[in-house]
Design a protein around this motif. Structure first.
Motif, PDB file in Angstrom:
ATOM      1  N   GLY A  83      -2.837 -64.412 -26.894  1.00  0.00           N
ATOM      2  CA  GLY A  83      -2.392 -63.043 -26.593  1.00  0.00           C
ATOM      3  C   GLY A  83      -3.487 -62.236 -25.912  1.00  0.00           C
ATOM      4  O   GLY A  83      -3.248 -61.535 -24.921  1.00  0.00           O
ATOM      5  N   GLN A  84      -4.688 -62.370 -26.456  1.00  0.00           N
ATOM      6  CA  GLN A  84      -5.818 -61.617 -25.894  1.00  0.00           C
ATOM      7  C   GLN A  84      -6.109 -62.049 -24.460  1.00  0.00           C
ATOM      8  O   GLN A  84      -6.375 -61.226 -23.577  1.00  0.00           O
TER       9      GLN A  84
ATOM     10  N   ASN B 273      -3.884 -57.870 -17.117  1.00  0.00           N
ATOM     11  CA  ASN B 273      -4.371 -56.490 -17.113  1.00  0.00           C
ATOM     12  C   ASN B 273      -3.402 -55.550 -17.846  1.00  0.00           C
ATOM     13  O   ASN B 273      -3.048 -54.486 -17.343  1.00  0.00           O
ATOM     14  N   LEU B 274      -2.977 -55.976 -19.033  1.00  0.00           N
ATOM     15  CA  LEU B 274      -2.028 -55.190 -19.821  1.00  0.00           C
ATOM     16  C   LEU B 274      -2.698 -54.697 -21.100  1.00  0.00           C
ATOM     17  O   LEU B 274      -3.588 -55.361 -21.633  1.00  0.00           O
ATOM     18  N   PRO B 275      -2.254 -53.536 -21.620  1.00  0.00           N
ATOM     19  CA  PRO B 275      -2.769 -53.111 -22.927  1.00  0.00           C
ATOM     20  C   PRO B 275      -2.309 -54.065 -24.021  1.00  0.00           C
ATOM     21  O   PRO B 275      -1.242 -54.673 -23.906  1.00  0.00           O
ATOM     22  N   GLN B 276      -3.109 -54.207 -25.077  1.00  0.00           N
ATOM     23  CA  GLN B 276      -2.731 -55.136 -26.146  1.00  0.00           C
ATOM     24  C   GLN B 276      -2.961 -54.519 -27.520  1.00  0.00           C
ATOM     25  O   GLN B 276      -3.855 -53.695 -27.710  1.00  0.00           O
TER      26      GLN B 276
ATOM     27  N   ALA C 168       3.208 -54.263 -22.169  1.00  0.00           N
ATOM     28  CA  ALA C 168       2.094 -54.487 -23.088  1.00  0.00           C
ATOM     29  C   ALA C 168       2.258 -55.829 -23.803  1.00  0.00           C
ATOM     30  O   ALA C 168       3.319 -56.447 -23.766  1.00  0.00           O
ATOM     31  N   VAL C 169       1.167 -56.223 -24.438  1.00  0.00           N
ATOM     32  CA  VAL C 169       1.135 -57.477 -25.204  1.00  0.00           C
ATOM     33  C   VAL C 169       0.915 -57.130 -26.678  1.00  0.00           C
ATOM     34  O   VAL C 169       0.024 -56.344 -27.002  1.00  0.00           O
TER      35      VAL C 169
ATOM     36  N   LYS D  38       1.387 -65.367 -18.102  1.00  0.00           N
ATOM     37  CA  LYS D  38       1.153 -64.312 -17.085  1.00  0.00           C
ATOM     38  C   LYS D  38       2.098 -64.518 -15.903  1.00  0.00           C
ATOM     39  O   LYS D  38       2.709 -63.570 -15.404  1.00  0.00           O
TER      40      LYS D  38
ATOM     41  N   ALA E 156      -3.414 -60.684 -22.141  1.00  0.00           N
ATOM     42  CA  ALA E 156      -3.596 -59.252 -21.859  1.00  0.00           C
ATOM     43  C   ALA E 156      -4.680 -59.065 -20.793  1.00  0.00           C
ATOM     44  O   ALA E 156      -4.532 -58.247 -19.875  1.00  0.00           O
TER      45      ALA E 156
ATOM     46  N   LEU F 285       0.611 -47.752 -26.992  1.00  0.00           N
ATOM     47  CA  LEU F 285       0.379 -48.525 -25.760  1.00  0.00           C
ATOM     48  C   LEU F 285       1.429 -48.174 -24.732  1.00  0.00           C
ATOM     49  O   LEU F 285       2.610 -48.072 -25.058  1.00  0.00           O
TER      50      LEU F 285
ATOM     51  N   THR G  47      -3.211 -56.288 -31.362  1.00  0.00           N
ATOM     52  CA  THR G  47      -3.160 -57.558 -32.090  1.00  0.00           C
ATOM     53  C   THR G  47      -2.892 -57.298 -33.577  1.00  0.00           C
ATOM     54  O   THR G  47      -3.092 -56.183 -34.069  1.00  0.00           O
TER      55      THR G  47
END
Ligand code: AMP
Length: 249
Positions: free
Chosen positions: A128-129, A136-139, A172-173, A102, A132, A168, A141
């Motif tokens: 990864g989760q 505060n990013l969209p993810q 993003a992740v 991060k 995210a 997304l 998986t």
């Protein structure tokens, strides 16, 4: 557009590991280490996005001991532009790695972070989760297809019994699954070129992150040894044994 790729140094996938005799962990002395296989797929995908003109720079990141430099050199040989080692001898747990990533996402202003879906040593499937959530990013998986265009990533992901496609907004992740791509073979000229690419070393403190472990391993045990099989002469005996001894019928 910058892409950060997280690569972990793990015991090679072909090595058989065993528990330490005192049950405090896995015995890794003298074992071969390699890049986590899912992370090779992550680097390959990032490099393909750069080759397609979608990304401008691919930065490989690893958190761990000094030898993780070798893992980063492999990422550079696949085609990453530069590498960052966050060096620490502490046991790197997913929350600590997510916090470090991060901090780097903020510092580098990366538009996409690609990670493996899981590290084959701890099988956590968390980093990864957690990243995210912290950033505060969209993810998305378990990606099996990634398309990046117009400030968006369209990611097809493997779900039970099929696939799901998500759109997304970047940044993003994305965490990658086995079927996303087949990583290229690393050639000798590219290994030589990788030696000259920049590799920066930071300490967790430089990123303001406390990496002290938050989880304690209580015990690691190997599965019970399987007892030897027996040969039976006829089906009747087999069925009898399955019923009375194995108790599976
Ligand atoms: P895990 O949550 O431990 O199963 O790991 C999932 C993914 O997070 C891995 O495939 C890597 O991409 C990334 N990752 C985990 N640990 C590290 C680490 N120490 N350094 C760099 N990346 C890591």
């Amino acid at each position: 557009m910058k892409i950060l790729v997280a690569v972990k140094r793990v015991v090679d996938a072909n090595v058989k590991v065993g528990a330490k005799s005192d049950g405090t962990g896995i015995d890794v002395a003298n074992l071969k280490f390699s890049m986590n296989p899912f992370d090779e797929i992550a680097v390959e995908e990032a490099v393909r996005l750069k080759e397609a003109g979608v990304a401008t720079e691919v930065i490989a990141v690893s958190a761990g001991v000094a030898q993780a430099q070798e893992t980063l050199r492999t990422a550079l040989a696949i085609g990453a532009d530069r590498a960052i080692l966050i060096e620490s001898n502490a046991e790197m747990q997913p929350l600590a790695v997510a916090k470090l990533l991060k901090a780097l996402v903020d510092k580098e202003q990366a538009a996409l972070v690609i990670l493996g879906k899981q590290a084959i040593d701890d099988d956590s499937n968390q980093t990864g989760q957690m990243l995210a959530a912290l950033a505060n990013l969209p993810q998305a998986t378990f990606a099996s297809k990634v398309i990046v265009a117009d400030g968006k990533a369209t990611v097809t992901r493997e779900v039970d019994g099929g696939s799901e496609t998500l759109s997304l907004m970047l940044p993003a992740v994305v965490t990658v699954d086995l079927r996303l791509n087949e990583p290229r073979y690393v050639t000798l000229p590219n290994i030589m070129k990788a030696k000259k690419k920049p590799l920066e070393t930071l300490k967790p403190d430089n990123l303001g992150v406390n990496v002290a472990p938050r989880l304690k391993t209580l015990k690691v045990a190997e599965p019970p040894k399987r007892s030897a099989g027996v040969k039976v002469q006829e089906v009747k005996t087999l069925v009898e044994k399955l019923r009375t001894e194995a108790k599976v019928l």
